[in-house]
Scaffold this motif. Structure first.
Motif, short mmCIF file in Angstrom:
data_model
loop_
_atom_site.label_atom_id
_atom_site.label_comp_id
_atom_site.label_asym_id
_atom_site.label_seq_id
_atom_site.Cartn_x
_atom_site.Cartn_y
_atom_site.Cartn_z
N ARG B 22 0.86 -1.25 -0.08
CA ARG B 22 0.19 -0.01 -0.16
C ARG B 22 0.94 1.20 -0.07
N LEU B 23 0.70 2.02 -0.92
CA LEU B 23 1.44 3.40 -0.96
C LEU B 23 1.40 4.03 0.33
N GLN B 24 0.52 4.35 1.02
CA GLN B 24 0.33 5.07 2.01
C GLN B 24 1.24 4.70 3.21
N GLU B 25 1.34 3.18 3.16
CA GLU B 25 2.49 2.62 4.25
C GLU B 25 3.73 2.89 4.03
N LEU B 26 4.27 3.51 2.78
CA LEU B 26 5.56 3.56 2.38
C LEU B 26 6.02 5.17 2.74
N LYS B 27 5.04 5.79 3.46
CA LYS B 27 5.16 7.24 3.70
C LYS B 27 6.69 7.40 4.58
N GLY B 28 7.48 8.25 4.37
CA GLY B 28 8.67 8.36 4.96
C GLY B 28 10.03 7.93 4.05
N ARG B 29 9.51 7.25 3.04
CA ARG B 29 10.69 7.12 2.01
C ARG B 29 10.13 7.71 0.63
N ASN B 30 11.24 8.04 -0.24
CA ASN B 30 10.68 8.58 -1.47
C ASN B 30 10.39 7.37 -2.30
N ILE B 31 9.43 7.58 -3.25
CA ILE B 31 9.23 6.39 -4.09
C ILE B 31 9.12 6.68 -5.69
N ILE B 32 9.70 5.83 -5.98
CA ILE B 32 9.64 5.97 -7.80
C ILE B 32 8.53 4.79 -8.21
N LEU B 33 7.98 5.35 -8.93
CA LEU B 33 6.87 4.41 -9.66
C LEU B 33 7.14 4.55 -11.09
N ALA B 34 7.62 3.31 -11.57
CA ALA B 34 7.69 3.32 -13.26
C ALA B 34 6.74 2.33 -13.80
N PHE B 35 5.85 3.09 -14.53
CA PHE B 35 4.89 2.53 -15.04
C PHE B 35 5.28 1.95 -16.53
N TYR B 36 4.91 0.93 -17.13
CA TYR B 36 5.35 0.42 -18.36
C TYR B 36 4.49 -0.50 -18.98
N PRO B 37 4.55 -0.71 -20.08
CA PRO B 37 3.44 -1.40 -21.03
C PRO B 37 3.21 -2.66 -20.44
N ALA B 38 4.32 -3.62 -20.54
CA ALA B 38 4.05 -5.00 -20.33
C ALA B 38 5.23 -5.94 -19.92
N ASP B 39 5.34 -6.59 -19.14
CA ASP B 39 6.31 -7.51 -18.94
C ASP B 39 6.91 -8.12 -20.25
N TRP B 40 7.91 -8.67 -20.41
CA TRP B 40 8.56 -9.46 -21.33
C TRP B 40 8.90 -8.59 -22.80
N SER B 41 8.07 -7.45 -23.20
CA SER B 41 8.32 -6.62 -24.09
C SER B 41 9.79 -6.06 -24.22
N PRO B 42 10.48 -6.04 -25.13
CA PRO B 42 12.12 -5.82 -25.11
C PRO B 42 12.27 -4.44 -24.60
N VAL B 43 11.65 -3.42 -24.84
CA VAL B 43 12.24 -2.15 -24.15
C VAL B 43 12.19 -2.06 -22.81
N CYS B 44 10.80 -2.57 -22.29
CA CYS B 44 10.81 -2.75 -20.70
C CYS B 44 11.75 -3.43 -19.99
N SER B 45 12.02 -4.62 -20.82
CA SER B 45 12.92 -5.48 -20.06
C SER B 45 14.24 -4.69 -19.88
N ASP B 46 14.67 -3.98 -20.92
CA ASP B 46 15.87 -2.98 -20.61
C ASP B 46 15.65 -2.22 -19.61
N GLN B 47 14.40 -1.55 -19.50
CA GLN B 47 14.25 -0.60 -18.59
C GLN B 47 14.34 -1.20 -17.14
N MET B 48 13.53 -2.15 -16.96
CA MET B 48 13.50 -2.71 -15.68
C MET B 48 15.06 -3.15 -15.17
#
Lengths: 171, 154
Positions: B22-48
């Protein structure tokens, strides 16, 4: 995206220091695409000679490539004995033999001090250089290996695209 | 797409077959959310895979990173194992894309997330957001700049 920090005296530079084209590669020694780019970069250097200055910075993807980091350390340790490019080239030419044995064999072939080399590989100086290179890659927007920068700006393409671009702009 | 200074919408999503975050429970830390289209597709795999190499650097800025796509927790589990990822992937799977939509980064045509980055500060406010061209791995320079700005403020 721009290269941060700019090329300086701590970098390994090959070719004419005053060349019109400054080419920076962020590379990983175990990365197959970097291995494939290696002969093309050589060809670029041969074709364009004095017009090109080439700089290599380490961007080892250690989670994906178990030998990437020690290979980077080996090249940097060889650099302390003045043989960075010799080690760099040897590793890319024998990428399928990557490992400590390859490094030691090269060190002996180059007539370097083996004990000093081993000590340097573990030294803070060498490790910091590799980490600083990686951090500079992150800050510069490197999004995979190899990533190239031309005159301080990220080049959107691989080594063959780079060759084609240089060819076109020189003709 | 949500912008700087807006409150990051809360969510609870599976991060593993038996675990929710739960996002709220992570307060006190900076959070990076990386939205990406799909597992397994080539560019995302690189990005992750790229972010996987940078966790230590993110940690220096008290930041944790989470990938988010509409793939299921089981798909994420297989992807994480295959790529040896050391950070969680969140499954925006049921109702599909609900959180993507709340952040304004859902692609209705493809039924996938767009490629977008958010840096959320320790109080849960968006400090930086960026929409990347779908086929381009955005790297991490923008994330690091945002984290650096946050750290300098303190």
């Amino acid at each position: 995206m721009s290269l941060r920090p700019a090329v300086s005296s701590i970098d390994h530079v090959q070719g004419n220091a005053n060349a019109a084209v400054e080419l920076v590669e962020f590379g990983d020694y175990q990365c197959g695409f970097c291995g494939a780019a290696f002969p093309i970069v050589k060809e670029i250097q041969e074709t364009f000679g004095d017009q090109v200055k080439f700089v290599f910075r380490n961007f080892p993807l250690v989670q994906a490539h178990p030998y990437a980091r020690i290979a980077a350390l080996a090249a940097e340790a060889a650099a302390l004995q003045g043989k960075f490019w010799e080690m760099h080239d040897a590793i890319y030419m024998k990428q399928d033999e990557l490992g400590e044995e390859l490094f030691i064999k090269q060190v002996e072939k180059l007539g370097l001090d083996v004990d000093q080399f081993k000590k340097d590989m573990e030294s803070e100086k060498v490790q910091t250089k590799v980490e600083d290179d990686f951090e500079s890659g992150m800050r510069s927007g490197v999004n995979g290996t190899p990533s190239f920068f031309v005159n301080g700006e990220k080049f959107d393409g691989g080594a063959t695209d780079l060759y084609a671009m240089l060819k076109e702009s020189s003709s | 797409m949500l912008k700087k200074k807006e409150t990051a919408p809360d969510f609870t999503l599976f991060s593993a077959p038996d675990k929710r975050i739960r996002l709220q429970e992570l307060k006190g830390r900076n959070i990076i959310l990386a939205f990406y289209p799909a597992d397994w597709s080539p560019v995302c795999s690189d990005q992750m895979a790229l972010y996987n190499e940078m966790l230590g650097y993110f940690n220096k800025y008290d930041a944790d990173i989470f990938g988010i796509s509409v793939d299921s927790k089981w798909c994420h589990q297989a992807f994480v194992q295959s790529r040896n990822l050391k950070f969680p992937l969140l499954a925006d799977f049921e109702p599909k894309g609900e959180i993507c939509k709340k952040y304004g980064v859902y692609d209705d045509q493809e039924g996938e997330s767009q490629r977008a980055l958010f840096v959320i500060d320790k109080e849960g406010t968006i400090a930086w957001s960026y929409l990347s061209p779908i086929g381009t791995n955005p790297g991490a320079d923008g994330i690091l700049d945002a984290l650096e700005t946050l750290t300098q403020k303190l």
